[in-house]
Scaffold this active site. Structure first.
Site, short mmCIF file in Angstrom:
data_model
loop_
_atom_site.label_atom_id
_atom_site.label_comp_id
_atom_site.label_asym_id
_atom_site.label_seq_id
_atom_site.Cartn_x
_atom_site.Cartn_y
_atom_site.Cartn_z
N ARG A 133 0.82 -1.22 0.00
CA ARG A 133 0.00 0.00 0.00
C ARG A 133 0.85 1.27 0.00
O ARG A 133 0.47 2.27 -0.62
CB ARG A 133 -0.95 -0.04 1.20
N GLY A 178 -2.04 -11.74 -4.92
CA GLY A 178 -3.43 -11.31 -5.02
C GLY A 178 -3.60 -9.85 -4.65
O GLY A 178 -4.45 -9.15 -5.22
N ARG A 193 -7.46 -17.83 -8.95
CA ARG A 193 -8.13 -17.15 -7.84
C ARG A 193 -9.23 -16.23 -8.35
O ARG A 193 -9.06 -15.56 -9.37
CB ARG A 193 -7.11 -16.40 -6.99
N SER A 239 -13.51 -8.59 2.86
CA SER A 239 -12.27 -8.74 2.08
C SER A 239 -11.56 -7.40 2.04
O SER A 239 -12.06 -6.44 1.45
CB SER A 239 -12.57 -9.22 0.66
N ASP A 270 -4.94 -15.06 7.34
CA ASP A 270 -3.66 -15.61 6.88
C ASP A 270 -3.00 -16.53 7.90
O ASP A 270 -1.96 -17.14 7.61
CB ASP A 270 -2.69 -14.49 6.51
N LYS A 309 -7.02 -19.18 -1.50
CA LYS A 309 -5.73 -18.54 -1.22
C LYS A 309 -4.69 -19.10 -2.20
O LYS A 309 -5.03 -19.66 -3.23
CB LYS A 309 -5.34 -18.76 0.25
N ARG A 369 2.71 -19.94 3.22
CA ARG A 369 2.27 -20.10 4.61
C ARG A 369 2.14 -21.58 4.98
O ARG A 369 2.34 -21.95 6.14
CB ARG A 369 0.99 -19.33 4.86
#
Length: 428
Positions: free
Chosen positions: A26, A92, A120, A165, A313, A340, A386
């Site tokens: 961001r 994503g 996805r 989301s 997550d 995911k 992950r």
């Protein structure tokens, strides 16, 4: 392939984790849209964030990077038409947030990603952008990358999301920044709010009331200095490792503690985890602190659906804690895990089962009966960072050697993960 053996000793001392992935993405995007220069300290250097950086450069944004320090020369919301396809790779966040930005420009942006990302779902972002006035052409009945967006004059809309989301919310707020009128997004539960906090930090005015956030179009952003805290999602692997390896006493420094991200702490404490927050303060609009974690016998827990967005997550590593806990643990309301980097519900069930964990698949979660002996064997990350890191932590308690196939997936968010884990568990 990576080999993991049982921890030789408790995890002790201090560790610092890399910069937060969500905030790094961001900071790049808002810095590119702003007027003036944005300086980012402790930027996460990993495949996902570099995908965003590379896409922004294809839009003509000038970016200088020296290790974890990044300088973004803002365009005042004037991007150039890309001369090439924008490749989000496995990210994503890159794909969805930049879709919102692309919808505001009167030229064509073509997006793609790797094989995983192309599976996805994207309709949840592309459909509302179309309602605002963007033209979108996407594969698979409008739901998958590759896709093309031609933006232009957008009209603000009021959106009510069926599923919480942060990526969808962020894409719509970024589109609303240049839309005519007001754009609002209402969620069923509050998802992570980094975009809202950072928009305010860059000078935008937004309204927040409960689960609703509203932004008015035509606002300018001004370049800022952003100090990125340590990534809580990355810290979670060391948190759980310290909880399950006897004689551990670990301090994780300078971790982002945004309450929309730290649902895992709530659940672990309910399981009996000894976790303390030290040196709590605020930095660049985000709460930050040190986490002191001590080995703790854990008991089973049921995770309520309303907390899922605040720990979306962290379910793979929570599953590790559940496998070592006494009793039957249950996760429901987490169907988002199926879309995911891998189908994380299936990945947890298939790989944990190989290591002796009693785990049952549910449509929207899983059940784990803890306390079984953990067995070292060959497991697969399913190219999911992950899952790879969670299997490594579970392997610290296993009898025998755990071999993780496709372990290089950790480069997506934490390239140095295995080196750091080795230092903590072997005293290297």
């Amino acid at each position: 392939m990576k080999k993991i053996t049982a921890a030789k000793k408790g995890l002790k001392g201090q560790v610092t984790v890399p910069g937060d992935k969500s905030i790094s993405h961001r900071a790049l995007i808002l810095g590119a849209l702003a007027e003036g220069i944005t300086e980012i300290e402790n930027f996460l250097v990993a495949q996902d964030t570099l995908a965003t950086l590379n896409c922004l450069e294809k839009y003509g944004v000038r970016i200088e990077r020296r290790d974890t320090f990044v300088r973004v020369f803002g365009t005042a919301q004037n991007f150039s038409e890309p001369q090439d396809v924008l490749d989000a790779q496995n990210s994503g966040t890159t794909l969805r947030l930049l879709s919102g930005v692309a919808a505001t420009f009167p030229f064509v942006s073509v997006f793609t990603g790797d094989a995983s990302l192309r599976r996805r779902p994207m309709k949840r972002v592309l459909e509302p952008l179309t309602q605002m006035g963007a033209r979108v052409l996407a594969r698979g009945q409008g739901d998958y990358a590759p896709f093309a967006i031609k933006g232009g004059k957008l009209r603000g809309q009021d959106f009510i999301l069926k599923k919480a989301s942060a990526q969808v919310k962020s894409a719509l707020l970024l589109a609303g920044l240049r839309a005519e009128g007001n754009t609002s997004v209402t969620e069923p539960q509050l998802s992570r709010d980094h975009t809202e906090r950072m928009l305010v930090g860059f000078g935008a005015k937004i309204k927040r009331e409960g689960l609703r956030v509203e932004i008015s179009g035509g606002q300018k952003l001004l370049g800022q200095k952003v100090i990125v805290p340590g990534d809580f999602s990355t810290a979670s692997f060391f948190i759980v490792a310290a909880l399950i390896v006897p004689d551990s006493h670990l301090i994780i420094k300078n971790v982002g503690l945004n309450p929309t991200r730290t649902g895992l702490l709530t659940v672990l404490k309910e399981m009996g985890a000894n976790i303390q927050i030290l040196n709590f303060h605020e930095n660049s609009g985000e709460p930050v602190g040190d986490l002191e974690v001590k080995y703790s016998p854990l008991k089973a827990v049921e995770v309520p659906p309303e907390i899922v967005p605040a720990m979306i997550d962290e379910f793979p590593i929570l599953a590790v804690a559940m496998a070592l806990a006494y009793g039957e643990s249950k996760v429901r309301g987490a169907e988002e895990l199926r879309v995911k980097e891998s189908d994380r519900i299936k990945s947890i069930v298939s790989e944990f089962s190989k290591m002796g964990v009693a785990v049952k698949e549910l449509p929207d979660g899983f059940i784990i009966s803890g306390g079984n002996k953990i067995l070292g064997t060959t497991v697969d990350s399913h190219h999911d960072h992950r899952i790879a890191m969670s299997l490594a932590v579970l392997g610290l308690t296993a009898a025998g050697t755990t071999e993780i196939l496709n372990a290089d997936a950790v480069a997506i968010s934490y390239p140095e993960f295995f080196q750091q884990l080795t230092k903590l568990t072997e005293g290297a």
